[in-house]
Design a protein around this motif. Sequence first.
Motif, PDB file in Angstrom:
ATOM      1  N   ILE A 294       0.846  -1.201   0.000  1.00  0.00           N
ATOM      2  CA  ILE A 294       0.000   0.000   0.000  1.00  0.00           C
ATOM      3  C   ILE A 294       0.879   1.248   0.000  1.00  0.00           C
ATOM      4  N   THR A 295       0.512   2.233  -0.841  1.00  0.00           N
ATOM      5  CA  THR A 295       1.238   3.502  -0.873  1.00  0.00           C
ATOM      6  C   THR A 295       0.443   4.647  -0.251  1.00  0.00           C
ATOM      7  N   ASN A 296      -0.899   4.581  -0.312  1.00  0.00           N
ATOM      8  CA  ASN A 296      -1.751   5.688   0.141  1.00  0.00           C
ATOM      9  C   ASN A 296      -2.871   5.166   1.030  1.00  0.00           C
ATOM     10  N   TRP A 297      -3.098   5.864   2.144  1.00  0.00           N
ATOM     11  CA  TRP A 297      -4.192   5.475   3.031  1.00  0.00           C
ATOM     12  C   TRP A 297      -4.783   6.722   3.684  1.00  0.00           C
ATOM     13  N   GLY A 298      -6.110   6.841   3.604  1.00  0.00           N
ATOM     14  CA  GLY A 298      -6.845   7.872   4.320  1.00  0.00           C
ATOM     15  C   GLY A 298      -7.650   7.235   5.433  1.00  0.00           C
ATOM     16  N   ALA A 299      -7.394   7.627   6.680  1.00  0.00           N
ATOM     17  CA  ALA A 299      -8.037   7.008   7.844  1.00  0.00           C
ATOM     18  C   ALA A 299      -8.697   8.069   8.708  1.00  0.00           C
ATOM     19  N   VAL A 300      -9.710   7.671   9.464  1.00  0.00           N
ATOM     20  CA  VAL A 300     -10.273   8.572  10.465  1.00  0.00           C
ATOM     21  C   VAL A 300      -9.380   8.514  11.706  1.00  0.00           C
ATOM     22  N   PRO A 301      -9.377   9.579  12.519  1.00  0.00           N
ATOM     23  CA  PRO A 301      -8.517   9.573  13.704  1.00  0.00           C
ATOM     24  C   PRO A 301      -8.718   8.376  14.618  1.00  0.00           C
ATOM     25  N   THR A 302      -9.948   7.846  14.697  1.00  0.00           N
ATOM     26  CA  THR A 302     -10.181   6.678  15.552  1.00  0.00           C
ATOM     27  C   THR A 302      -9.344   5.488  15.102  1.00  0.00           C
ATOM     28  N   MET A 303      -9.233   5.285  13.803  1.00  0.00           N
ATOM     29  CA  MET A 303      -8.394   4.196  13.294  1.00  0.00           C
ATOM     30  C   MET A 303      -6.936   4.423  13.667  1.00  0.00           C
ATOM     31  N   GLY A 485     -22.174  15.883  22.850  1.00  0.00           N
ATOM     32  CA  GLY A 485     -20.981  15.064  22.703  1.00  0.00           C
ATOM     33  C   GLY A 485     -20.054  15.264  23.885  1.00  0.00           C
ATOM     34  N   VAL A 486     -19.454  14.187  24.340  1.00  0.00           N
ATOM     35  CA  VAL A 486     -18.471  14.262  25.426  1.00  0.00           C
ATOM     36  C   VAL A 486     -17.183  13.608  24.932  1.00  0.00           C
ATOM     37  N   PRO A 487     -16.031  14.051  25.432  1.00  0.00           N
ATOM     38  CA  PRO A 487     -14.753  13.508  24.949  1.00  0.00           C
ATOM     39  C   PRO A 487     -14.625  12.012  25.186  1.00  0.00           C
ATOM     40  N   HIS A 488     -13.974  11.352  24.219  1.00  0.00           N
ATOM     41  CA  HIS A 488     -13.707   9.918  24.337  1.00  0.00           C
ATOM     42  C   HIS A 488     -12.308   9.660  23.804  1.00  0.00           C
ATOM     43  N   PRO A 489     -11.474   8.909  24.506  1.00  0.00           N
ATOM     44  CA  PRO A 489     -10.067   8.765  24.113  1.00  0.00           C
ATOM     45  C   PRO A 489      -9.867   8.046  22.786  1.00  0.00           C
ATOM     46  N   ASP A 490     -10.787   7.180  22.402  1.00  0.00           N
ATOM     47  CA  ASP A 490     -10.628   6.410  21.169  1.00  0.00           C
ATOM     48  C   ASP A 490     -11.458   6.992  20.029  1.00  0.00           C
TER      49      ASP A 490
END
Length: 551
Positions: A294-303, A485-490
Amino acid sequence: MSSDTDHRSAAPAGPAEIIGRLIGPGGRFELSEADVLGARLPVFTHRQRALHEVLHTSVAHADREYIVTADRRITFAEHAAQVASLAQVLREEYGIAEGDRVAIAAANSPEWIQTFWATVSIGAVVVGFNAWWSAREMAYGIENAEPALVVADAKRLAMPADCAVPVLSMENDIRRLVTAHPEAPLPSADVAEDDPAVILYTSGTSGRSKGVVHTHRNLLAVVEYHRMNDALLHEFGDPLPPQDRVYLLTLPLFHIASLHNLAVPRLATGSKIALHQGAFDVDAVLGMVERERITNWGAVPTMAHRMLEHGGAHRYDTSSLTAFALASAPSSTAFKERLRQNLPFAKDSLVDSYGLTETCTAVAAASPQELAAAPGTLGRPVAGVRLEIRDPFGEVLGEGEEGDVWVRSQFNMLGYWRNPEATAGAIDADRWLRTGDLGQLREGRLYLSSRRSDLIIRGGENVYPAEIETVLVEHPDVRECLVMGVPHPDLGQEVAAVVVLAAGSTATEETLREHVAAELAYFKVPKQWRLTTEALPRNATGKVLRPQVHI
């Protein structure tokens, strides 16, 4: 000529100069003004006009691989033939015509992508339903979009939704139909550039999801944008041709990140898509990165956060991964620095961007160099996008002043499906889109202050409190409520609810949780609760004072 002049003339071109050459008169990605829905907008001069053209030109990539999964490999030639077969079935057996809607309710699969291309190539409109929707939400989507056909996977087929239209199984019917007519000609359609091609649903600010309508022009502009980015990489000395890049697809195809900005442009560029299926699993994903190079990956911060928690990225060969992007949700500068320090592939490749479902792609993007020079920025507006910061009266604000973010471009949506009131509230007569986000411009770079003040972004999924509040107040024991919404570490944020119960109520957190879960997708069900009999604080006009309410 002086030695100084000689030195300057030999200096490498900067990003602005290179971009100017590419989009200027005579450039491969020349921008010129054209009439778009009554407004003059910059558009790519050398563009395709209908999505079936992308399918037709893709056969030139022939035996190169377009989609690979853990156990399947599909070439561009195979994909084109299979799409042609399915398109013939849609037209001849199901009577799907130009403008008809075909809804897809399914998890990611090669068949999802093939159904998309078969549908848009005959001029019909793909409706991407959120695969995590509840039966109630699915029923609303069918009522709103009025599809002529629904394509669903086994999990969605088992959902007790009242559907009076034909339904095809993704696993059985589509897999069979893509090979039913092996000699079928490539499909095409007589569509206009501004005809609808895709409808994707966003969470509703007023309790109902809105269908964002994207046109052939929108998606083909995104194709040119990605081609231009590939050309920029080449100009900056990247030796890898676009067709040798491999893109990891881990986000749902009913999002613009995976559909508009990966599956669609990579059919045009001849690049490979490595499609991860099933729930996100760190070892499975890293194994695919290593195996498929793999050369390119777009992920959400949770991942990305789960990658950090896993702590085993160094056990896999991720040296091929040279472009790693965060998408769909905001992330702090401190979090980005943790990624650079702990994930080998993030050190020199991490990029960030800003966009909405309504804008089809990024409207601002920050390279690793931009993030190093200006931590916290989301970058500069991309080519062809105008971005302004305005006050509540619509006046343009100056350097460093905070206000509403407005954007205008060929990428912006047509509008909201069958919702002229919402469309008028979002897009003005000159095609400017009010994002609803607050931000400021400093030295040409965008900095975001907040995203739609009430919006909850849970693991990359947008959740609007009003949608959940609408369901909660239907419970007979609920007098009023507020969701936040409340903060969550993951996940970044998780959903919380403050519920004011009717006098004498015996309702519990569990009964209220079950009530919401029966109506909405699992990620919208509050995880934290506070049950009370005290009324919510309100101002003189009766509006709830949200900042004064705490879980």
